[in-house]
Design a protein around this motif. Structure first.
Motif, PDB file in Angstrom:
ATOM      1  N   LYS A  84       0.836  -1.214   0.000  1.00 45.98           N
ATOM      2  CA  LYS A  84       0.000   0.000   0.000  1.00 45.98           C
ATOM      3  C   LYS A  84       0.865   1.257   0.000  1.00 45.98           C
ATOM      4  O   LYS A  84       2.016   1.227   0.459  1.00 45.98           O
ATOM      5  CB  LYS A  84      -0.956  -0.018   1.183  1.00 45.98           C
ATOM      6  CG  LYS A  84      -0.264  -0.094   2.504  1.00 45.98           C
ATOM      7  CD  LYS A  84      -1.237  -0.348   3.651  1.00 45.98           C
ATOM      8  CE  LYS A  84      -0.446  -0.372   4.945  1.00 45.98           C
ATOM      9  NZ  LYS A  84      -1.049  -1.081   6.018  1.00 45.98           N
ATOM     10  N   THR A  98       1.676   6.524   4.147  1.00 48.57           N
ATOM     11  CA  THR A  98       1.062   7.773   4.620  1.00 48.57           C
ATOM     12  C   THR A  98       2.174   8.808   4.776  1.00 48.57           C
ATOM     13  O   THR A  98       3.353   8.482   4.766  1.00 48.57           O
ATOM     14  CB  THR A  98       0.396   7.566   5.988  1.00 48.57           C
ATOM     15  OG1 THR A  98       1.412   7.151   6.917  1.00 48.57           O
ATOM     16  CG2 THR A  98      -0.689   6.511   5.928  1.00 48.57           C
ATOM     17  N   LEU A  99       1.762  10.063   4.968  1.00 50.50           N
ATOM     18  CA  LEU A  99       2.744  11.136   5.143  1.00 50.50           C
ATOM     19  C   LEU A  99       3.668  10.839   6.325  1.00 50.50           C
ATOM     20  O   LEU A  99       4.884  10.990   6.234  1.00 50.50           O
ATOM     21  CB  LEU A  99       2.021  12.475   5.352  1.00 50.50           C
ATOM     22  CG  LEU A  99       2.932  13.686   5.561  1.00 50.50           C
ATOM     23  CD1 LEU A  99       3.840  13.905   4.364  1.00 50.50           C
ATOM     24  CD2 LEU A  99       2.102  14.936   5.827  1.00 50.50           C
ATOM     25  N   ARG A 100       3.097  10.385   7.421  1.00 50.29           N
ATOM     26  CA  ARG A 100       3.920  10.114   8.598  1.00 50.29           C
ATOM     27  C   ARG A 100       4.899   8.970   8.347  1.00 50.29           C
ATOM     28  O   ARG A 100       6.030   8.991   8.800  1.00 50.29           O
ATOM     29  CB  ARG A 100       3.042   9.803   9.808  1.00 50.29           C
ATOM     30  CG  ARG A 100       3.828   9.593  11.072  1.00 50.29           C
ATOM     31  CD  ARG A 100       2.955   9.663  12.281  1.00 50.29           C
ATOM     32  NE  ARG A 100       2.574  11.012  12.608  1.00 50.29           N
ATOM     33  CZ  ARG A 100       3.281  11.812  13.432  1.00 50.29           C
ATOM     34  NH1 ARG A 100       4.389  11.391  13.984  1.00 50.29           N
ATOM     35  NH2 ARG A 100       2.856  13.028  13.703  1.00 50.29           N
ATOM     36  N   ARG A 101       4.463   7.996   7.591  1.00 52.72           N
ATOM     37  CA  ARG A 101       5.344   6.881   7.232  1.00 52.72           C
ATOM     38  C   ARG A 101       6.539   7.412   6.418  1.00 52.72           C
ATOM     39  O   ARG A 101       7.678   7.036   6.653  1.00 52.72           O
ATOM     40  CB  ARG A 101       4.535   5.854   6.426  1.00 52.72           C
ATOM     41  CG  ARG A 101       5.330   4.778   5.752  1.00 52.72           C
ATOM     42  CD  ARG A 101       5.515   3.554   6.622  1.00 52.72           C
ATOM     43  NE  ARG A 101       6.546   2.695   6.061  1.00 52.72           N
ATOM     44  CZ  ARG A 101       7.483   2.093   6.770  1.00 52.72           C
ATOM     45  NH1 ARG A 101       7.497   2.219   8.084  1.00 52.72           N
ATOM     46  NH2 ARG A 101       8.377   1.339   6.197  1.00 52.72           N
ATOM     47  N   GLU A 141      -3.959   4.978   2.729  1.00 52.16           N
ATOM     48  CA  GLU A 141      -5.116   4.594   3.553  1.00 52.16           C
ATOM     49  C   GLU A 141      -5.184   5.343   4.873  1.00 52.16           C
ATOM     50  O   GLU A 141      -5.903   4.950   5.770  1.00 52.16           O
ATOM     51  CB  GLU A 141      -5.052   3.090   3.854  1.00 52.16           C
ATOM     52  CG  GLU A 141      -5.428   2.222   2.679  1.00 52.16           C
ATOM     53  CD  GLU A 141      -5.201   0.744   2.968  1.00 52.16           C
ATOM     54  OE1 GLU A 141      -4.376   0.428   3.847  1.00 52.16           O
ATOM     55  OE2 GLU A 141      -5.846  -0.083   2.316  1.00 52.16           O
ATOM     56  N   GLY A 142      -4.437   6.416   5.027  1.00 52.02           N
ATOM     57  CA  GLY A 142      -4.389   7.138   6.309  1.00 52.02           C
ATOM     58  C   GLY A 142      -5.746   7.595   6.808  1.00 52.02           C
ATOM     59  O   GLY A 142      -5.988   7.652   7.997  1.00 52.02           O
ATOM     60  N   CYS A 143      -6.633   7.922   5.868  1.00 56.34           N
ATOM     61  CA  CYS A 143      -7.897   8.514   6.309  1.00 56.34           C
ATOM     62  C   CYS A 143      -9.058   7.545   6.144  1.00 56.34           C
ATOM     63  O   CYS A 143      -9.396   7.179   5.027  1.00 56.34           O
ATOM     64  CB  CYS A 143      -8.168   9.780   5.529  1.00 56.34           C
ATOM     65  SG  CYS A 143      -7.444   9.831   3.896  1.00 56.34           S
ATOM     66  N   VAL A 144      -9.623   7.101   7.263  1.00 49.84           N
ATOM     67  CA  VAL A 144     -10.783   6.206   7.212  1.00 49.84           C
ATOM     68  C   VAL A 144     -11.876   6.710   8.147  1.00 49.84           C
ATOM     69  O   VAL A 144     -11.603   7.427   9.056  1.00 49.84           O
ATOM     70  CB  VAL A 144     -10.432   4.754   7.579  1.00 49.84           C
ATOM     71  CG1 VAL A 144     -10.025   3.992   6.348  1.00 49.84           C
ATOM     72  CG2 VAL A 144      -9.352   4.695   8.628  1.00 49.84           C
ATOM     73  N   GLU A 175      -4.054  15.244  12.884  1.00 47.31           N
ATOM     74  CA  GLU A 175      -3.642  14.272  11.876  1.00 47.31           C
ATOM     75  C   GLU A 175      -4.538  13.044  11.964  1.00 47.31           C
ATOM     76  O   GLU A 175      -4.962  12.670  13.042  1.00 47.31           O
ATOM     77  CB  GLU A 175      -2.174  13.878  12.146  1.00 47.31           C
ATOM     78  CG  GLU A 175      -1.555  13.011  11.074  1.00 47.31           C
ATOM     79  CD  GLU A 175      -0.060  12.751  11.339  1.00 47.31           C
ATOM     80  OE1 GLU A 175       0.634  13.667  11.812  1.00 47.31           O
ATOM     81  OE2 GLU A 175       0.388  11.626  11.088  1.00 47.31           O
ATOM     82  N   ASN A 176      -4.793  12.417  10.834  1.00 49.35           N
ATOM     83  CA  ASN A 176      -5.562  11.169  10.825  1.00 49.35           C
ATOM     84  C   ASN A 176      -4.617   9.981  10.828  1.00 49.35           C
ATOM     85  O   ASN A 176      -3.490  10.116  10.400  1.00 49.35           O
ATOM     86  CB  ASN A 176      -6.465  11.140   9.588  1.00 49.35           C
ATOM     87  CG  ASN A 176      -7.654  12.057   9.776  1.00 49.35           C
ATOM     88  OD1 ASN A 176      -8.433  11.878  10.687  1.00 49.35           O
ATOM     89  ND2 ASN A 176      -7.774  13.056   8.919  1.00 49.35           N
ATOM     90  N   THR A 192     -14.150  11.388   5.199  1.00 44.01           N
ATOM     91  CA  THR A 192     -13.165  10.649   4.413  1.00 44.01           C
ATOM     92  C   THR A 192     -13.742  10.033   3.139  1.00 44.01           C
ATOM     93  O   THR A 192     -13.026   9.850   2.171  1.00 44.01           O
ATOM     94  CB  THR A 192     -12.568   9.519   5.262  1.00 44.01           C
ATOM     95  OG1 THR A 192     -13.639   8.737   5.787  1.00 44.01           O
ATOM     96  CG2 THR A 192     -11.770  10.080   6.413  1.00 44.01           C
ATOM     97  N   LYS A 193     -15.015   9.659   3.151  1.00 50.77           N
ATOM     98  CA  LYS A 193     -15.563   8.928   2.003  1.00 50.77           C
ATOM     99  C   LYS A 193     -16.452   9.866   1.166  1.00 50.77           C
ATOM    100  O   LYS A 193     -17.242  10.614   1.728  1.00 50.77           O
ATOM    101  CB  LYS A 193     -16.382   7.729   2.491  1.00 50.77           C
ATOM    102  CG  LYS A 193     -15.696   6.931   3.600  1.00 50.77           C
ATOM    103  CD  LYS A 193     -14.817   5.833   3.065  1.00 50.77           C
ATOM    104  CE  LYS A 193     -14.032   5.198   4.199  1.00 50.77           C
ATOM    105  NZ  LYS A 193     -13.417   3.947   3.866  1.00 50.77           N
ATOM    106  N   GLU A 200       4.873   3.530  12.713  1.00 47.55           N
ATOM    107  CA  GLU A 200       5.340   4.858  13.127  1.00 47.55           C
ATOM    108  C   GLU A 200       4.385   5.550  14.098  1.00 47.55           C
ATOM    109  O   GLU A 200       4.771   6.502  14.758  1.00 47.55           O
ATOM    110  CB  GLU A 200       5.680   5.731  11.916  1.00 47.55           C
ATOM    111  CG  GLU A 200       4.617   5.889  10.852  1.00 47.55           C
ATOM    112  CD  GLU A 200       4.377   4.644   9.991  1.00 47.55           C
ATOM    113  OE1 GLU A 200       5.223   3.720   9.976  1.00 47.55           O
ATOM    114  OE2 GLU A 200       3.322   4.584   9.337  1.00 47.55           O
TER     115      GLU A 200
END
Lengths: 105, 414
Positions: free
Chosen positions: A62, A65-68, A102-105, B156-157, B198-199, B266
């Motif tokens: 996948k 994410t930004l943090r990753r 997929e950060g945002c769910v 942050e999400n 989000t969706k 992380e």
């Protein structure tokens, strides 16, 4: 699934314009997609992030994410926003031929 | 005796303990659960505390009341998980060994991760309702707040309960209306997301609702720091948003011990298979609830459906059978929209929230992705269900898998 031709190559894309097959991606495609995202030229700093995302997605399946990206690739969040303004993770994922993170769910 | 050790007696851990007690033969299995304190919080109730709709007794009860008698409860902090040795070291000096480990250590807020956020203005002009104490402090603040610019920011999400920010804003709109001061309050939602949710379908609908209520959305706002003296949020792209009162959802992270033990990503969430919750690295570790690194909402409903499917799989797994990919990312959330109404959304990994009726197709009584009074009552009734049915693992009349029955597909998707 829709297809479109980018940099002379026909690829599959989803309705948000993300490539659905990462293996169809080429560097030429990245340059074209970057222009669409408002980035006229990809510098070495851009490529470093793109290459990290390609590798990471290859390992995890996948888009990171930004943090990753900031934790594992050693690029600061501030720099990410300078390189890929407005929604850097989503932008770099699209340019790198990966799905939406997929950060945002 | 084989040993199952559960870390964390919150929503997921408590439900897992109740589930396993019923599934496992007690002559063969010993179940132990560890938590650092006595208090179980009904976290979805925190939303109502700032507006005086819920008080302490609505959201706080002793953990022991919800755990089965045959489960040993150990009160201690967790110092280190040692998966190589199948044991966990506790803060009280004890070491517990296990055959199977279930991590349910949840997620929590970290204001200290954003410069300026959790400093001298924390609890004064900067608040959160993502902890009970925070929600109570905000309640006290709102009682005498003269009005002005209220900015809601998600750092942050992912965050616990991704709909809570919208609910807070819509309830605030109602609250200030009732107090006769809505004209003196500006409501602003600064979010890292490109829209209200989000969706896509739900985002469009909820965005429209916010607009009708006069709540302004500032999208794609990634806060870099807060200037607590100038009272403004500064984003990574140098956008600024000024506030008189900031209500923040600080960065959410998994438990520190997860990171310390080398089990986390992380954000200290544990990578697992998204259909079975088995750890990617250790064949005798499962992770349930918010602690799991899965692309599902961090919400009690997800934990509930997850524990339901996990129980079945765990029984198979310990008998040497292959697990089924049972969990589909199912979540359903009531969304309070103010003035005694609410919405309900029901979705999973593959299907975004759609309009329709729930749980009975075509009938309801709840309306999906559409405001109704029934949904508001559903949300309030849910607190009773949580304490009396859900935690104790009693059967709910809802299936763990998301169903397409009763949902209306948009024309384009047909």
């Amino acid at each position: 699934m829709a297809t479109r031709t980018i940099a002379g190559k026909t690829v599959e894309v989803n309705d948000e314009g993300f490539l659905t097959r990462p293996e169809e991606w080429t560097k030429e495609i990245a340059i074209e997609l970057a222009k669409e995202e408002g980035i006229p030229e990809l510098t070495e700093a851009h490529w470093k992030v793109i290459e990290f995302c390609r590798q990471d997605a290859g390992a995890t399946g996948k888009a990171p994410t930004l943090r990753r990206i900031t934790t594992a690739a050693g690029v600061s969040t501030k720099d990410m926003f300078a390189l890929f303004p407005k929604g850097p993770a989503k932008k770099v994922a699209r340019i790198s031929g990966l799905g939406k993170p997929e950060g945002c769910v | 005796m084989k040993k199952v050790l559960i870390l964390g007696a919150g929503t997921a851990g408590t439900m897992a303990a109740n589930k396993l007690v019923r599934l496992l033969d007690r002559d063969e299995w010993q179940i132990t659960i560890v938590d650092k304190d006595e208090t179980h919080y009904y976290q979805p109730g925190f939303l109502f505390v700032p507006f005086g709709m819920y008080t302490r007794s609505d959201v706080i009860k002793p953990r022991r009341d919800f755990l089965p008698r045959d489960v040993e409860l150990v009160m201690a902090s967790i110092e280190m998980i040692e998966p190589e040795h199948n044991r966990v070291r506790l803060g009280n000096g004890r070491t517990l060994s296990y055959d199977f480990l279930i991590i349910a250590t949840g997620a929590d807020i970290h204001p200290e991760q954003t410069p300026g956020l959790g400093e001298h203005e924390w609890g004064r002009s900067i608040h959160t309702f993502y902890s009970f104490e925070g929600a109570l402090a905000l309640f006290r603040h709102l009682r005498t707040w003269p009005g002005g610019r209220l900015v809601f920011n998600v750092v942050e999400n992912p965050i616990k309960c991704p709909v809570a920010p919208l609910e807070f804003l819509m309830l605030a709109d109602w609250f200030f209306h009732e107090k006769g001061m809505r004209d003196r309050v500006e409501l602003i939602y600064a979010t890292p997301l490109p829209g209200a949710f989000t969706k896509p379908i739900a985002s469009k609908l909820l965005g429209g609702m916010l607009e009708e209520k006069g709540i302004k959305v500032v999208p794609e706002f990634m806060v870099e720091h807060v200037d607590p003296d100038a009272r403004k949020l500064v984003a990574y792209d140098e956008q600024e948003v000024e506030y008189d009162l900031l209500v923040s959802v600080p960065l959410n992270m998994g438990a520190e011990v997860i990171g310390k033990s080398g089990l986390g990503d992380e954000l200290n969430y544990v990578p697992v298979d998204k259909h079975t919750f088995l750890s990617n690295k250790h064949p005798n570790i499962f992770v349930l609830g918010d602690a799991a690194g899965v692309p599902a909402s961090k919400a009690g409903s997800v934990a509930h459906f997850a524990v339901d499917t996990f129980g079945e799989n765990f029984a198979r797994y310990t008998e040497g059978l292959e697990m089924q990919p049972l969990f589909d990312g199912h979540a359903n959330c009531f969304i309070e929209s103010g003035f005694g109404k609410g919405l309900l959304i029901d979705f999973n990994y593959e299907t975004e929230p759609l309009p329709g009726r729930y749980p009975l197709p075509g009938i309801g009584p709840f309306t999906l992705l559409e405001e109704s009074e029934a949904n508001h009552w559903g949300k309030l009734m849910f607190r009773w269900m949580y304490w009396n049915l859900l935690l104790k693992g009693r059967e709910l009349p809802l299936t763990a898998h998301m169903s397409m029955a009763g949902k209306w597909l948009p024309t384009a998707a047909k």
